[in-house]
Design an enzyme around this catalytic site. Structure first.
Site, mmCIF file in Angstrom:
data_model
loop_
_atom_site.group_PDB
_atom_site.id
_atom_site.type_symbol
_atom_site.label_atom_id
_atom_site.label_comp_id
_atom_site.label_asym_id
_atom_site.label_seq_id
_atom_site.Cartn_x
_atom_site.Cartn_y
_atom_site.Cartn_z
ATOM 1 N N HIS A 91 -58.831 37.448 4.807
ATOM 2 C CA HIS A 91 -57.409 37.132 4.836
ATOM 3 C C HIS A 91 -56.641 38.407 4.493
ATOM 4 O O HIS A 91 -56.998 39.103 3.543
ATOM 5 C CB HIS A 91 -57.098 36.016 3.827
ATOM 6 C CG HIS A 91 -55.684 35.543 3.940
ATOM 7 N ND1 HIS A 91 -55.265 34.720 4.967
ATOM 8 C CD2 HIS A 91 -54.593 35.819 3.194
ATOM 9 C CE1 HIS A 91 -53.971 34.499 4.830
ATOM 10 N NE2 HIS A 91 -53.540 35.151 3.766
ATOM 11 N N ASP A 140 -57.973 28.975 3.722
ATOM 12 C CA ASP A 140 -57.854 30.067 2.737
ATOM 13 C C ASP A 140 -58.119 29.649 1.297
ATOM 14 O O ASP A 140 -57.570 30.252 0.376
ATOM 15 C CB ASP A 140 -56.447 30.706 2.825
ATOM 16 C CG ASP A 140 -56.158 31.256 4.209
ATOM 17 O OD1 ASP A 140 -57.093 31.727 4.864
ATOM 18 O OD2 ASP A 140 -54.989 31.197 4.619
ATOM 19 N N LEU A 167 -58.122 31.168 14.579
ATOM 20 C CA LEU A 167 -57.016 30.249 14.286
ATOM 21 C C LEU A 167 -57.429 28.785 14.149
ATOM 22 O O LEU A 167 -56.754 28.016 13.472
ATOM 23 C CB LEU A 167 -55.957 30.358 15.391
ATOM 24 C CG LEU A 167 -55.141 31.642 15.371
ATOM 25 C CD1 LEU A 167 -54.209 31.689 16.572
ATOM 26 C CD2 LEU A 167 -54.350 31.748 14.082
ATOM 27 N N ILE A 206 -62.409 25.342 10.971
ATOM 28 C CA ILE A 206 -63.857 25.156 11.106
ATOM 29 C C ILE A 206 -64.188 23.714 10.742
ATOM 30 O O ILE A 206 -63.896 23.261 9.631
ATOM 31 C CB ILE A 206 -64.625 26.131 10.170
ATOM 32 C CG1 ILE A 206 -64.270 27.583 10.505
ATOM 33 C CG2 ILE A 206 -66.135 25.917 10.274
ATOM 34 C CD1 ILE A 206 -64.627 28.006 11.913
#
Ligand code: GAR
Length: 192
Positions: free
Chosen positions: A105, A146, A86, A89
C-alpha cells in the site's frame, strides 16, 4: 522446483516488472504467473513481452471458485503478490493461501487505507491532511481492504511543495527498493 509467485495487478505493472527483473536469476523463487482483472491493463502488455505466462480473470469471474482455484492449482502457485490490484481477494482464495497473500500500500497504514484508497487518491489524501511523512506498507491480506498484519514499512518525507505526482514517484522508488526483497525474506523464512 522453485517457489512460485503469482502477481496480481490492475494497472501499469511497474512493480510486477521490478519483481520479474529481481527474481529473473533467483535460485529459489520465481515469478510464475501474472494475472490482471482489467483487459486493457498495461501490466498484461508488459508480461506479454516476457516468457512468463499471463492471463486475464475479469472482475466478475473471481466469484467462480472452481475456475480461479483451478488456475492457481494448475500453475502450482505458492504465494500471491498484489501490486496495485483493484478486485477484492475472495475468501476461498485466502483460505487456500493462509499467510501467503501479500499486498503493498502506498502510504503508512493504518492511515490512508480502505476502499477507494488507490494510487493517486492515496497521495492526494496524504497532502490534503498536511502530513510531513508518507511511505509504503507491506502487509498480509485478509478479507478487509488494507487491514491485514503489517510486515514492513518504510518512510519518506513529504516536502512543502509536494504534489500527488511527485509523492507517488518518491513512494514508488521505495516500493521498487523494498517489495521484492521483503517478499524474498518472508518466503524464504516460511520455507525453512
Ligand atoms: C503501487 O503504488 C501500489 O502501492 C498501489 O498501486 C500502485 C501500482 O503501481 N497500490 C494501491 O494503491 C493498493 N491500495 P504499478 O502498477 O506501477 O506497480
Amino acid at each position: 522446483m522453485k517457489i512460485r509467485l503469482a502477481m496480481l495487478a490492475s494497472g501499469r505493472g511497474t512493480n510486477v516488472a521490478n519483481f520479474i527483473e529481481y527474481f529473473k536469476i533467483h535460485e529459489l523463487i520465481e515469478v510464475a504467473l501474472v494475472i490482471s482483472d482489467q483487459p486493457e491493463a498495461e501490466v498484461l502488455k508488459r508480461a506479454a513481452k516476457t516468457a512468463i505466462p499471463h492471463l486475464l480473470i475479469r472482475r466478475e469471474q473471481w466469484k467462480d471458485t472452481e475456475l480461479v482455484l483451478g488456475i492457481f492449482r494448475q500453475n502450482a502457485i505458492d504465494y500471491i503478490i498484489l501490486a496495485g490490484f483493484l478486485s477484492k481477494i475472495p475468501a476461498y482464495l485466502l483460505a487456500e493461501y493462509p499467510e501467503r497473500v501479500f499486498n503493498i500500500h502506498p502510504a503508512l497504514l493504518p492511515r490512508f487505507g480502505g476502499k477507494g484508497m488507490y494510487g493517486l487518491n492515496v497521495h492526494k489524501a496524504v497532502l490534503i491532511n498536511g502530513e510531513n511523512q508518507s511511505g509504503i506498507t507491506i502487509h498480509l491480506v485478509n478479507e478487509e481492504y488494507d487491514e491485514g498484519h503489517v510486515v514492513f514499512q518504510a518512510q519518506c518525507t513529504v516536502e512543502p511543495n509536494e504534489t500527488p505526482e511527485s509523492l507517488a514517484a518518491k513512494v514508488q522508488q521505495l516500493e521498487y527498493q523494498h517489495y521484492p526483497r521483503v517478499v524474498e525474506q518472508l518466503v524464504l523464512h516460511q520455507a525453512l
